[in-house]
Design a protein around this motif. Structure first.
Motif, PDB file in Angstrom:
ATOM      1  N   GLU A  44       0.700  -1.136   0.243  1.00 13.15           N
ATOM      2  CA  GLU A  44       0.394  -0.493  -0.186  1.00 13.15           C
ATOM      3  C   GLU A  44       0.812   1.274  -0.126  1.00 13.15           C
ATOM      4  O   GLU A  44       1.812   1.104   1.122  1.00 13.15           O
ATOM      5  CB  GLU A  44      -0.774   0.158   0.978  1.00 13.15           C
ATOM      6  CG  GLU A  44      -1.758  -1.036   1.296  1.00 13.15           C
ATOM      7  CD  GLU A  44      -2.827  -0.949   2.241  1.00 13.15           C
ATOM      8  OE1 GLU A  44      -3.074   0.121   3.338  1.00 13.15           O
ATOM      9  OE2 GLU A  44      -3.222  -1.982   3.491  1.00 13.15           O
ATOM     10  N   ARG A  45       0.182   2.141  -0.648  1.00  9.34           N
ATOM     11  CA  ARG A  45       1.550   3.463  -1.001  1.00  9.34           C
ATOM     12  C   ARG A  45       0.625   4.182  -0.614  1.00  9.34           C
ATOM     13  O   ARG A  45      -0.227   4.920  -0.817  1.00  9.34           O
ATOM     14  CB  ARG A  45       1.592   3.573  -2.187  1.00  9.34           C
ATOM     15  CG  ARG A  45       3.218   2.701  -2.806  1.00  9.34           C
ATOM     16  CD  ARG A  45       3.554   2.776  -4.438  1.00  9.34           C
ATOM     17  NE  ARG A  45       3.994   2.004  -4.391  1.00  9.34           N
ATOM     18  CZ  ARG A  45       4.907   1.650  -5.167  1.00  9.34           C
ATOM     19  NH1 ARG A  45       5.874   2.578  -4.814  1.00  9.34           N
ATOM     20  NH2 ARG A  45       5.802   0.697  -5.016  1.00  9.34           N
ATOM     21  N   LEU A  46       1.331   5.762   0.114  1.00 12.62           N
ATOM     22  CA  LEU A  46       0.110   6.802   0.110  1.00 12.62           C
ATOM     23  C   LEU A  46      -0.076   7.745  -0.477  1.00 12.62           C
ATOM     24  O   LEU A  46       1.354   7.596  -1.329  1.00 12.62           O
ATOM     25  CB  LEU A  46       0.849   7.585   1.410  1.00 12.62           C
ATOM     26  CG  LEU A  46       1.299   6.667   3.398  1.00 12.62           C
ATOM     27  CD1 LEU A  46       2.110   7.559   4.092  1.00 12.62           C
ATOM     28  CD2 LEU A  46      -0.356   6.857   3.431  1.00 12.62           C
ATOM     29  N   PRO A  47      -0.689   8.579  -0.722  1.00  9.41           N
ATOM     30  CA  PRO A  47      -1.066   9.860  -1.773  1.00  9.41           C
ATOM     31  C   PRO A  47       0.116  10.497  -1.598  1.00  9.41           C
ATOM     32  O   PRO A  47       0.273  10.747  -0.930  1.00  9.41           O
ATOM     33  CB  PRO A  47      -2.339   9.741  -1.708  1.00  9.41           C
ATOM     34  CG  PRO A  47      -2.870   9.492  -0.372  1.00  9.41           C
ATOM     35  CD  PRO A  47      -1.605   8.357  -0.110  1.00  9.41           C
ATOM     36  N   ARG A  48       0.436  10.853  -3.156  1.00 10.88           N
ATOM     37  CA  ARG A  48       1.976  11.841  -2.727  1.00 10.88           C
ATOM     38  C   ARG A  48       1.222  12.826  -2.333  1.00 10.88           C
ATOM     39  O   ARG A  48       2.036  13.541  -1.374  1.00 10.88           O
ATOM     40  CB  ARG A  48       2.328  11.755  -4.057  1.00 10.88           C
ATOM     41  CG  ARG A  48       3.626  10.334  -3.883  1.00 10.88           C
ATOM     42  CD  ARG A  48       4.507  10.843  -5.117  1.00 10.88           C
ATOM     43  NE  ARG A  48       5.100   9.510  -5.713  1.00 10.88           N
ATOM     44  CZ  ARG A  48       6.085   8.691  -6.263  1.00 10.88           C
ATOM     45  NH1 ARG A  48       6.564  10.475  -7.104  1.00 10.88           N
ATOM     46  NH2 ARG A  48       7.127   7.852  -6.308  1.00 10.88           N
ATOM     47  N   ALA A  51      -1.089  14.140   1.436  1.00 11.12           N
ATOM     48  CA  ALA A  51      -0.915  12.517   1.807  1.00 11.12           C
ATOM     49  C   ALA A  51      -0.143  13.552   3.340  1.00 11.12           C
ATOM     50  O   ALA A  51      -0.777  12.428   4.456  1.00 11.12           O
ATOM     51  CB  ALA A  51       0.750  11.951   2.341  1.00 11.12           C
ATOM     52  N   PHE A  52       0.242  14.653   3.680  1.00  7.71           N
ATOM     53  CA  PHE A  52       0.351  15.087   5.307  1.00  7.71           C
ATOM     54  C   PHE A  52      -0.635  16.309   5.853  1.00  7.71           C
ATOM     55  O   PHE A  52      -0.588  16.775   5.966  1.00  7.71           O
ATOM     56  CB  PHE A  52       1.445  15.443   5.628  1.00  7.71           C
ATOM     57  CG  PHE A  52       2.245  13.780   5.356  1.00  7.71           C
ATOM     58  CD1 PHE A  52       2.595  12.916   6.329  1.00  7.71           C
ATOM     59  CD2 PHE A  52       3.431  13.892   4.415  1.00  7.71           C
ATOM     60  CE1 PHE A  52       2.865  11.869   5.838  1.00  7.71           C
ATOM     61  CE2 PHE A  52       4.555  12.633   3.885  1.00  7.71           C
ATOM     62  CZ  PHE A  52       4.245  11.943   5.294  1.00  7.71           C
ATOM     63  N   LYS A  53      -1.415  16.608   4.909  1.00  8.12           N
ATOM     64  CA  LYS A  53      -2.463  17.808   4.819  1.00  8.12           C
ATOM     65  C   LYS A  53      -3.460  17.129   6.234  1.00  8.12           C
ATOM     66  O   LYS A  53      -3.624  16.158   6.846  1.00  8.12           O
ATOM     67  CB  LYS A  53      -4.034  17.437   3.515  1.00  8.12           C
ATOM     68  CG  LYS A  53      -4.714  18.813   3.838  1.00  8.12           C
ATOM     69  CD  LYS A  53      -5.300  18.600   2.166  1.00  8.12           C
ATOM     70  CE  LYS A  53      -6.258  19.681   2.872  1.00  8.12           C
ATOM     71  NZ  LYS A  53      -7.559  20.118   1.508  1.00  8.12           N
TER      72      LYS A  53
END
Length: 74
Positions: A44-48, A51-53
């Protein structure tokens, strides 16, 4: 798919791509099975973007320089 240790060293990226796609790879050493490489589950990958909003707070005055910078901004 069976590959030797030497083939694994020479083509690591390609072999790992095949394993990630679902193909089971058996690495042999001296003609005998040594290790098995297979994908257990998709990574699973975080959306780029975004992602830290909302996880960081920036002070209102973060870009206000103190008086010690006056001689540099003239």
């Amino acid at each position: 798919m069976n590959v030797t240790v030497a083939e694994m060293k020479a083509n690591l990226s390609e072999i790992l791509r095949k394993a990630a796609a679902g193909e089971d790879i058996v690495v042999t050493r001296h003609g005998k099975p040594y290790v098995k490489v297979s994908a257990e589950k998709p990574v699973e990958r975080l959306p780029r973007i975004g992602a830290f909003k909302g996880q960081f707070k920036i002070a209102e005055d973060f870009d206000v320089l103190g008086p010690e910078w006056d001689e540099y901004i003239k």
